[in-house]
Design an enzyme around this catalytic site. Structure first.
Site, PDB file in Angstrom:
ATOM      1  N   GLU A  27      48.648  33.543  43.997  1.00  0.00           N
ATOM      2  CA  GLU A  27      47.832  34.764  43.867  1.00  0.00           C
ATOM      3  C   GLU A  27      47.970  35.625  45.122  1.00  0.00           C
ATOM      4  OE1 GLU A  27      46.166  36.576  41.984  1.00  0.00           O
ATOM      5  OE2 GLU A  27      45.378  35.453  40.271  1.00  0.00           O
ATOM      6  N   ARG A 110      33.499  30.928  43.655  1.00  0.00           N
ATOM      7  CA  ARG A 110      34.450  31.118  44.742  1.00  0.00           C
ATOM      8  C   ARG A 110      34.915  32.564  44.754  1.00  0.00           C
ATOM      9  NH1 ARG A 110      39.597  31.701  42.821  1.00  0.00           N
ATOM     10  NH2 ARG A 110      40.173  30.690  40.856  1.00  0.00           N
ATOM     11  N   ASN A 112      37.690  35.354  44.603  1.00  0.00           N
ATOM     12  CA  ASN A 112      38.965  35.382  43.891  1.00  0.00           C
ATOM     13  C   ASN A 112      39.901  36.443  44.467  1.00  0.00           C
ATOM     14  OD1 ASN A 112      40.725  34.395  41.902  1.00  0.00           O
ATOM     15  ND2 ASN A 112      40.168  36.030  40.482  1.00  0.00           N
ATOM     16  N   GLU A 131      35.278  28.646  35.395  1.00  0.00           N
ATOM     17  CA  GLU A 131      35.677  29.691  34.449  1.00  0.00           C
ATOM     18  C   GLU A 131      34.850  29.641  33.164  1.00  0.00           C
ATOM     19  OE1 GLU A 131      39.914  29.562  33.907  1.00  0.00           O
ATOM     20  OE2 GLU A 131      40.319  29.566  36.062  1.00  0.00           O
ATOM     21  N   ASN A 158      38.899  40.135  38.569  1.00  0.00           N
ATOM     22  CA  ASN A 158      40.206  40.364  39.192  1.00  0.00           C
ATOM     23  C   ASN A 158      40.291  41.807  39.654  1.00  0.00           C
ATOM     24  OD1 ASN A 158      42.404  38.284  39.527  1.00  0.00           O
ATOM     25  ND2 ASN A 158      41.628  37.719  37.505  1.00  0.00           N
ATOM     26  N   ASP A 207      45.313  39.937  34.811  1.00  0.00           N
ATOM     27  CA  ASP A 207      45.008  39.235  36.053  1.00  0.00           C
ATOM     28  C   ASP A 207      45.019  40.259  37.191  1.00  0.00           C
ATOM     29  OD1 ASP A 207      44.849  37.259  38.139  1.00  0.00           O
ATOM     30  OD2 ASP A 207      45.694  35.792  36.765  1.00  0.00           O
TER      31      ASP A 207
END
Length: 300
Positions: A27, A110, A112, A131, A158, A207
């Site tokens: 990522e 958390r 992201n 999730e 995202n 994403d």
């Protein structure tokens, strides 16, 4: 720039796996101009990676927690979005020091994805690590403190990412397969969200996004095998296909900002799918005609 590779048009572009790093959840690619390198993370394996396209040099660091993003600060070093909060990262020593806790009351969340706007403000999102629950929020960080953005809570955040002038913020609700847009005031407050793009059923999950010099929004599709380019009006105007299904985030880099980098993930792929996708988890690159935008530094 990658061994004299030819410039590819969007229609016949062929991504190259430039680092078969085998990320579980690659990522956060970001081009850092001050060292002319592409940085990215592997969230689940708690890794930071740096790729130098001029020398093909590869370096990696361990992180003490899950790490969602790494973005450069104006004062030097980086700000890392970790599971527990925002931290400074010094690449020379490999050390981390906490800046601020984020959502200490939600240990199952958390940090992201994140981005920096043209004013040097850091924007980032949190999410439920399992999730499952709609506990994720977007935040704006400036002047040493983080403020929750005026957006609904969702399960997997995202982005966000900004238009070239910083006046529009695009934010992604991955599980709802939508990208929303909202206006940004000079003080960073947000106007109401409006629909920008909806990804169709079976086409993948949006994403990590980025924006190019023409104001078009690029987004990687998890389980979608591609990155898509949308006009500022939300029209699909281009796509780049990849040899693996889980494209997580895209970012522009290189001396002319015309190389599109993409991270990918092995997460969620069963053994037979991994065998059929040997480049899953790689860092990819493809040269395009329209450049990206110069990156901004966090005002810290």
């Amino acid at each position: 720039m990658r061994g004299g590779a030819k410039m590819a048009s969007l229609e016949d572009s062929r991504p190259e796996a430039i680092w078969k790093v085998g990320a579980e959840l690659g990522e956060g690619p970001v081009w850092v101009e001050r060292d002319r390198a592409l940085w990215f993370v592997d969230i689940k394996r708690q890794k930071i990676h740096r790729f130098d396209p001029a020398s093909a040099d590869k370096k990696s660091w361990n992180a003490p927690e899950q790490i969602g993003f790494l973005l450069p600060a104006a004062s030097g070093g980086f700000v890392a979005g970790m599971q527990s909060g925002l931290h400074r990262f010094d690449a020379l020593s490999g050390s981390f020091s906490k800046i601020v806790d984020v959502e200490a009351h939600l240990p199952g969340n958390r940090i992201n994805d994140g981005t920096v706007d043209p004013s040097g403000r850091l924007w980032f999102g949190t999410m439920d690590n399992q999730e499952e629950s709609a506990t994720g929020c977007f935040y704006r960080f400036e002047d040493g403190r983080h403020v929750e953005a005026e957006l609904p809570k969702i399960t997997i955040t995202n982005g966000p990412v900004h238009s070239p002038d910083g006046r529009i913020l695009y934010h992604v609700d991955t599980l709802a397969q939508t990208i929303q847009a909202c206006d940004v005031a000079e003080d960073g407050t947000l106007g109401p969200s409006r629909p920008f793009v909806r990804i169709g059923e079976g086409e993948g999950f949006p994403d990590g996004p980025t924006v190019d010099a023409e104001g078009c929004v690029w987004v990687g599709l998890y389980f979608g095998w591609e990155a898509r380019r949308y006009s500022p009006a939300g029209e699909l105007i281009g796509r780049v296909r990849f040899p693996t299904s889980n494209i997580t985030k895209v970012a522009f880099g290189g001396p002319d900002l015309k190389t599109l980098y993409a991270t990918s993930a092995q997460q969620g792929l069963k053994p037979d799918a991994l065998a059929e996708q040997p480049e899953a988890g790689s860092l990819f690159a493809v040269d395009l005609d329209v450049p990206g935008l110069p990156g901004s530094l966090i005002a810290l």
